[in-house]
Design a protein around this motif. Sequence first.
Motif, PDB file in Angstrom:
ATOM      1  N   GLN A  13       0.805  -1.331  -0.096  1.00 30.30           N
ATOM      2  CA  GLN A  13       0.047   0.002  -0.085  1.00 30.30           C
ATOM      3  C   GLN A  13       0.937   1.235  -0.050  1.00 30.30           C
ATOM      4  OE1 GLN A  13      -3.377   0.811  -0.161  1.00 30.30           O
ATOM      5  NE2 GLN A  13      -3.903  -1.257  -0.608  1.00 30.30           N
ATOM      6  N   LEU A  14       2.070   1.216   0.616  1.00 29.42           N
ATOM      7  CA  LEU A  14       2.943   2.518   0.726  1.00 29.42           C
ATOM      8  C   LEU A  14       3.519   2.504  -0.531  1.00 29.42           C
ATOM      9  CD1 LEU A  14       4.644   1.791   4.257  1.00 29.42           C
ATOM     10  CD2 LEU A  14       2.695   3.400   3.568  1.00 29.42           C
ATOM     11  N   ARG A  15       3.667   1.599  -1.156  1.00 31.79           N
ATOM     12  CA  ARG A  15       4.349   1.607  -2.723  1.00 31.79           C
ATOM     13  C   ARG A  15       3.109   2.256  -3.614  1.00 31.79           C
ATOM     14  NH1 ARG A  15       4.550  -0.876  -7.608  1.00 31.79           N
ATOM     15  NH2 ARG A  15       6.778  -0.687  -8.697  1.00 31.79           N
ATOM     16  N   CYS A  16       1.999   1.688  -3.281  1.00 32.86           N
ATOM     17  CA  CYS A  16       0.996   2.043  -4.574  1.00 32.86           C
ATOM     18  C   CYS A  16      -0.303   1.980  -4.039  1.00 32.86           C
ATOM     19  CB  CYS A  16       0.909   1.146  -5.593  1.00 32.86           C
ATOM     20  SG  CYS A  16      -0.115   1.674  -7.103  1.00 32.86           S
ATOM     21  N   PRO A  17      -0.908   2.997  -3.165  1.00 33.19           N
ATOM     22  CA  PRO A  17      -2.175   3.106  -2.453  1.00 33.19           C
ATOM     23  C   PRO A  17      -3.250   2.642  -3.342  1.00 33.19           C
ATOM     24  CG  PRO A  17      -0.944   5.000  -1.758  1.00 33.19           C
ATOM     25  CD  PRO A  17      -0.173   4.264  -2.956  1.00 33.19           C
TER      26      PRO A  17
END
Length: 219
Positions: A13-17
Amino acid sequence: MEEKTDFSELSKQLRCPSGEHAKEVGDNMFQSNGNMIFTTINSLALENQSIILEIGFGNGKHLPRLFSTAENLSYTGIDISRAMVDEAIANNQPLVTTGKAQFEQVDGSGTLHFPDSTFSHCFTANTLYFWEHPQQHFDAIFRVLQPDGIFALAFVEKKFGEQLPFTKSEFTFYEKEQVEVFMQNAGFRETHCHTYLEETQSKDGQKVNRPFLILVGRK
């Protein structure tokens, strides 16, 4: 085992919410990274009529601060998350409507579709860890900057980042010297680095004293 699964999902999620928790993730990232982002913006020393590119803008809630630093700014933001593009547009509707800001989704490969020498400034915070081929990103940023253009990159170093429980997947960290080599290989000159220490809330909800660096280079 459940805790590891949670951390793995948080890393993604931090990479691509994405999905139903994207808005919450974006808000949490802004809360924990706000000071870093504002400090990075300050390092650009923006002037009136600057043309700015940001890589990885999250929910875009920092744009009012950015636009308060100078007059007649033009801003383009790119991000790999469709959810964050939608959030940033919603959070900055007046700037989008007047054409002062635009937000675009990209594939994250490091290829930039903009013509050579488009932007006077470029900045990014906490995105380096997700660049599969970092040198390609630095080379592309150098290309789209105008002569004498400024690039500012904020990040945490490997020795700190790898200690965080949610960075065991998706993240790749570097030491300052490695990032300086990326900058130099791309052609940046007059590079200088500033080190900061802040108290913030980690992505897993813990309060931490986080050291971070801002590396600034000129084309």
